[in-house]
Design an enzyme around this catalytic site. Structure first.
Site, PDB file in Angstrom:
ATOM      1  N   ARG A  52       0.876  -1.184   0.000  1.00 60.32           N
ATOM      2  CA  ARG A  52       0.000   0.000   0.000  1.00 60.32           C
ATOM      3  C   ARG A  52       0.906   1.225   0.000  1.00 60.32           C
ATOM      4  NH1 ARG A  52       2.394   1.939   3.774  1.00 60.32           N
ATOM      5  NH2 ARG A  52       0.886   3.622   3.639  1.00 60.32           N
ATOM      6  N   GLY A  53       0.271   2.401  -0.125  1.00 57.91           N
ATOM      7  CA  GLY A  53       1.043   3.627  -0.313  1.00 57.91           C
ATOM      8  C   GLY A  53       1.115   3.910  -1.809  1.00 57.91           C
ATOM      9  N   ALA A  54       0.836   5.170  -2.186  1.00 58.06           N
ATOM     10  CA  ALA A  54       0.661   5.488  -3.603  1.00 58.06           C
ATOM     11  C   ALA A  54       1.857   5.087  -4.472  1.00 58.06           C
ATOM     12  CB  ALA A  54       0.335   6.974  -3.750  1.00 58.06           C
ATOM     13  N   ARG A  95      -7.041   0.030  -7.224  1.00 60.62           N
ATOM     14  CA  ARG A  95      -7.481   1.018  -6.226  1.00 60.62           C
ATOM     15  C   ARG A  95      -7.678   2.335  -6.978  1.00 60.62           C
ATOM     16  NH1 ARG A  95      -4.191   1.250  -0.710  1.00 60.62           N
ATOM     17  NH2 ARG A  95      -6.153   2.158   0.012  1.00 60.62           N
ATOM     18  N   GLN A 202      -1.830   2.336   9.831  1.00 59.85           N
ATOM     19  CA  GLN A 202      -0.540   2.545   9.144  1.00 59.85           C
ATOM     20  C   GLN A 202       0.412   3.355  10.020  1.00 59.85           C
ATOM     21  OE1 GLN A 202      -3.541   3.048   7.698  1.00 59.85           O
ATOM     22  NE2 GLN A 202      -3.513   2.636   5.510  1.00 59.85           N
ATOM     23  N   ASP A 243      -2.079  11.038  -2.177  1.00 59.41           N
ATOM     24  CA  ASP A 243      -2.430  10.049  -3.197  1.00 59.41           C
ATOM     25  C   ASP A 243      -2.751  10.700  -4.529  1.00 59.41           C
ATOM     26  OD1 ASP A 243      -2.918   8.569  -0.544  1.00 59.41           O
ATOM     27  OD2 ASP A 243      -2.882   7.023  -2.098  1.00 59.41           O
ATOM     28  N   ASN A 253      -5.594  12.334   0.491  1.00 61.11           N
ATOM     29  CA  ASN A 253      -4.652  11.519   1.276  1.00 61.11           C
ATOM     30  C   ASN A 253      -5.474  10.721   2.279  1.00 61.11           C
ATOM     31  OD1 ASN A 253      -1.894  10.761   1.906  1.00 61.11           O
ATOM     32  ND2 ASN A 253      -2.179  11.828   3.836  1.00 61.11           N
ATOM     33  N   LYS A 254      -4.786   9.907   3.060  1.00 60.31           N
ATOM     34  CA  LYS A 254      -5.439   9.017   4.019  1.00 60.31           C
ATOM     35  C   LYS A 254      -6.502   9.742   4.837  1.00 60.31           C
ATOM     36  CE  LYS A 254      -5.093   5.572   4.422  1.00 60.31           C
ATOM     37  NZ  LYS A 254      -6.077   4.660   3.752  1.00 60.31           N
TER      38      LYS A 254
HETATM   39  O1  MRU Z   1      -4.476   3.202   2.066  1.00 62.20           O
HETATM   40  P1  MRU Z   1      -3.001   3.451   1.956  1.00 62.20           P
HETATM   41  O2  MRU Z   1      -2.209   2.902   3.092  1.00 62.20           O
HETATM   42  O3  MRU Z   1      -2.463   3.041   0.615  1.00 62.20           O
HETATM   43  O4  MRU Z   1      -2.871   5.038   2.029  1.00 62.20           O
HETATM   44  C1  MRU Z   1      -1.605   5.607   1.921  1.00 62.20           C
HETATM   45  C2  MRU Z   1      -1.603   7.081   2.078  1.00 62.20           C
HETATM   46  O5  MRU Z   1      -2.621   7.708   2.219  1.00 62.20           O
HETATM   47  C3  MRU Z   1      -0.282   7.783   1.947  1.00 62.20           C
HETATM   48  O6  MRU Z   1      -0.242   8.921   2.739  1.00 62.20           O
HETATM   49  C4  MRU Z   1      -0.051   8.159   0.482  1.00 62.20           C
HETATM   50  O7  MRU Z   1      -0.290   7.086  -0.370  1.00 62.20           O
HETATM   51  C5  MRU Z   1       1.330   8.655   0.255  1.00 62.20           C
HETATM   52  S1  MRU Z   1       2.541   7.369   0.456  1.00 62.20           S
HETATM   53  C6  MRU Z   1       4.037   8.062   0.097  1.00 62.20           C
END
Ligand code: MRU
Length: 369
Positions: A52-54, A95, A202, A243, A253-254
């Site tokens: 996970r993470g963009a 996603r 996270q 994201d 973002n999250k």
């Molecule tokens: O649902 P996730 O864990 O994929 O969400 C991740 C985030 O929101 C991060 O802040 C974002 O992707 C940036 S990661 C460098």
């Protein structure tokens, strides 16, 4: 296939004809990796948050395409275009919110289109090379973000962050966490406050683990404690990842980021977003247009298998929210700071780089039948 391994913060490892992912659902309790050999398996791993993470999901998707290209070669090579198109389709849809996923898939598709005259093996090799490049470039970009952003943290004794934006969320080093890492490497001394980031945790499971491993002081807090922490004066900067950043500077973002941005503004604390230029999406004009992923109800009803909400009760579980540009002090990119007014600064930043040129077909388009 999954296996226990020595614990590192390396989220993604390419092994030629297989992709190894650290299963982030299991951290920090267990270090388990999964080995994948098809794009469909990679798409499933992205959907289920193994990775996970963009930036990390974009990199994984690029490797997923390389996997199916090599499988097509093993099957005789005749179906490589159709197979890559099908892989691109399933991966790009895994996603919806992080534009980096679509960006990486489109980049792979462009490579496929470049060399139709090459042999299937030559095309697969070129796709594999591109996936490796996307991966390597991401680490370089994150280090540049860190370099540009670290001076903003000078003089801070407390920095608050949300979700995980570190090695685990990227090709390595991290974006917001890269900025924090670099500031620490440069000698700035502070404590990081990591919001736990319900419902996937996270912050507490991943960010705190990464920082603690490196000896950077970190305190976990429940998401709802951020307001009183800021009111008490412990935080001088908020730094988060993104994201997707729309053309007007709205930041997806999250979930919870928007609330933190309002809190930061209310307490006169700068609110920084650290993100590569590939996170900007000039095709999305306003924040309201950003597609927000909604995740299963049981992610909220259960914590680590323990039921904390009745199965009969409805759940609201958006994975992301959108912070309006008026709350964003600056976006820190690999080329420097992008500041308000964002329409102008983003157009200049993205226009100059050509990162997201075009905007017609979403990725490769569907496979020819
Ligand atoms: O649902 P996730 O864990 O994929 O969400 C991740 C985030 O929101 C991060 O802040 C974002 O992707 C940036 S990661 C460098």
């Amino acid at each position: 296939m999954s296996s226990a391994s020595p614990c590192t913060t390396r989220a993604i490892a390419w092994h030629g004809r297989s992709l190894e992912l650290l299963d982030q659902r299991r951290l920090p309790r267990a270090c388990v990796t999964v080995t994948l050999t098809t794009a469909a398996e990679v798409a499933k791993a992205i959907r289920s948050m193994v990775v996970r993470g963009a930036p990390a999901i974009g990199i994984a998707a690029a490797y997923g395409i390389a996997l199916d290209a090599w499988r097509a070669v093993a099957d005789g090579g005749g179906g490589i275009e159709a197979d890559v198109h099908a892989a691109a389709d399933i991966l790009a849809r895994a996603r919806p919110t992080a534009v980096h996923l679509r960006w990486a898939v489109e980049r792979m598709c462009k490579v496929l289109e470049e060399g139709p005259e090459a042999s299937p093996a030559g095309r697969a090799r070129r796709l594999e090379q591109e996936a490796r490049t996307i991966h390597d470039e991401d680490v370089t970009i994150n280090r540049a973000i860190g370099k540009h952003g670290a001076p903003l943290l000078e003089g801070c004794s407390g920095v608050l962050t949300h979700c995980n934006t570190g090695s685990l969320a990227t090709g390595g080093y991290g974006t917001a966490l890269g900025m924090i890492r670099r500031a620490w490497e440069d000698g700035t001394r502070f404590r990081v406050y990591a919001c736990e980031t319900r419902p996937f945790f996270q912050g507490s499971r991943l960010t705190a683990w990464e920082l603690d491993n490196e000896g950077i002081p970190v305190t976990i807090l429940v998401d709802s404690a951020a307001a009183s922490l800021m009111a008490g004066g412990a935080v001088q900067a908020v730094v988060v990842g993104a994201d997707r950043v729309a053309a007007d500077g709205s930041v997806a973002n999250k979930v919870g980021t928007y609330g933190l941005a309002i809190l930061a503004a209310a307490h006169g604390i700068p609110f920084y977003v650290a993100a590569p230029l590939s996170t900007f999406d000039p095709d999305t004009i306003r924040g309201a247009e950003i597609p927000i992923e909604f995740r299963p109800a049981d992610e909220v009803r259960f914590v680590e298998g323990v039921q904390v909400g009745a199965s009969t009760v409805d759940v609201h579980n958006p994975a992301f929210d959108v912070t309006p540009p008026r709350y964003v002090t600056a976006v820190i990119t690999e080329r420097g700071l992008v500041k308000p007014p964002f329409e102008r600064s983003i157009a200049m930043a993205v226009g100059r780089t050509g990162q997201r040129e075009g905007g017609g077909s979403p990725w490769c388009g569907p496979a020819e039948t």
